[in-house]
Design an enzyme around this catalytic site. Sequence first.
Site, PDB file in Angstrom:
ATOM      1  N   SER A 149       0.789  -1.237   0.000  1.00  0.00           N
ATOM      2  CA  SER A 149       0.000   0.000   0.000  1.00  0.00           C
ATOM      3  C   SER A 149       0.820   1.285   0.000  1.00  0.00           C
ATOM      4  O   SER A 149       0.247   2.369  -0.179  1.00  0.00           O
ATOM      5  CB  SER A 149      -0.972   0.006   1.177  1.00  0.00           C
ATOM      6  OG  SER A 149      -2.051  -0.862   0.915  1.00  0.00           O
ATOM      7  N   ILE A 150       2.130   1.209   0.168  1.00  0.00           N
ATOM      8  CA  ILE A 150       2.950   2.411  -0.036  1.00  0.00           C
ATOM      9  C   ILE A 150       2.856   2.836  -1.504  1.00  0.00           C
ATOM     10  O   ILE A 150       3.088   3.993  -1.845  1.00  0.00           O
ATOM     11  CB  ILE A 150       4.398   2.168   0.415  1.00  0.00           C
ATOM     12  CG1 ILE A 150       4.434   1.920   1.931  1.00  0.00           C
ATOM     13  CG2 ILE A 150       5.299   3.356   0.077  1.00  0.00           C
ATOM     14  CD1 ILE A 150       5.820   1.583   2.482  1.00  0.00           C
TER      15      ILE A 150
END
Length: 325
Positions: A50-51
């Site tokens: 999710s970065i």
Amino acid sequence: MMTDYNLENAPGAAILIVHQSHIVLSKGYGLAKINENTKINNQTNFRLASITKQFTAMAIMILKQRGQLNYEQAITEFFDGFPAYGSSITVRHLLNHTSGLIDYFSLVPDTATEQLKDLDVLELMKSQTTTYYIPGSEYRYSNSGYALLALIVENISGLNFAEFLDINIFTPLDMIGSVAFEEGISTIDHRAFGHSYNNNEYFLDDQSLTSAVLGDGGIYTSIQDFYRWDLSLTNSDLIDQNTQMEAFAPGRLNNGEEIDYGFGWVLDSYRGKARTYHTGSTRGFKNVYQRYPDLDLGITILTNRSSGNPMNIANQVADILFNKI
């Protein structure tokens, strides 16, 4: 702090600490893949999970700065045949996780055997008739929203999402090893493979049914490349400063209430210091990237294992550095 990531025949980690645009520490620990003697170094590419969302948001902001979209456009403008409920959902809602879109993870059939892609997420959203709540009335983290953002980038640019990232973000920043990975299309040099832990041992555990969705979590990168990403945020290399700062501004609900999320960034404070950060967890990987803008400090920890708590380690690193800078 990193001892557990430096064990014999165990998956490991890479850590990057940047202060005032200078590297304080860039170091790898452990193995990129168990039972192979490939040690993690600053060129090892990890799945960001999710970065990735801050890169997806950057792609949208690049298009916005070019005048090719605005944040108040409804998603029905981009997707033919999208149900009527989409007319109340804007690009800004997707960026801020205030759209109310149903989480596609909950819609994957139990019988599914092939990996989903971003277009599959769109089809799942088209099969819905409503949202969790009135768009803009609440905050609820949405992987579905960031898959749709990647498709909006494709719709406007005429490029597939991976190509857009490469041409407009990775190449300008000289992030030469970074890629939004597509099986059978792209390759990952110096690849870290994901692992999990069970019965007192690590085992290879690298891909899930949702690992091929790019917009919410598909980028692989190294700490060598991530240093260049960190610099670009400080220097506003890709977009102007005013556009850049919108990413770090809290979103607002319909009633005017602020939320602790910008465009791909969680917004909070730690030990009284303003912080923007994001974590990234998926099968076989667990990561964190913290930025302390008032201190010009960035802390990144990428790991190729499902276990562990890199957020806690990053906090411990911050505790030490707060007393030194």
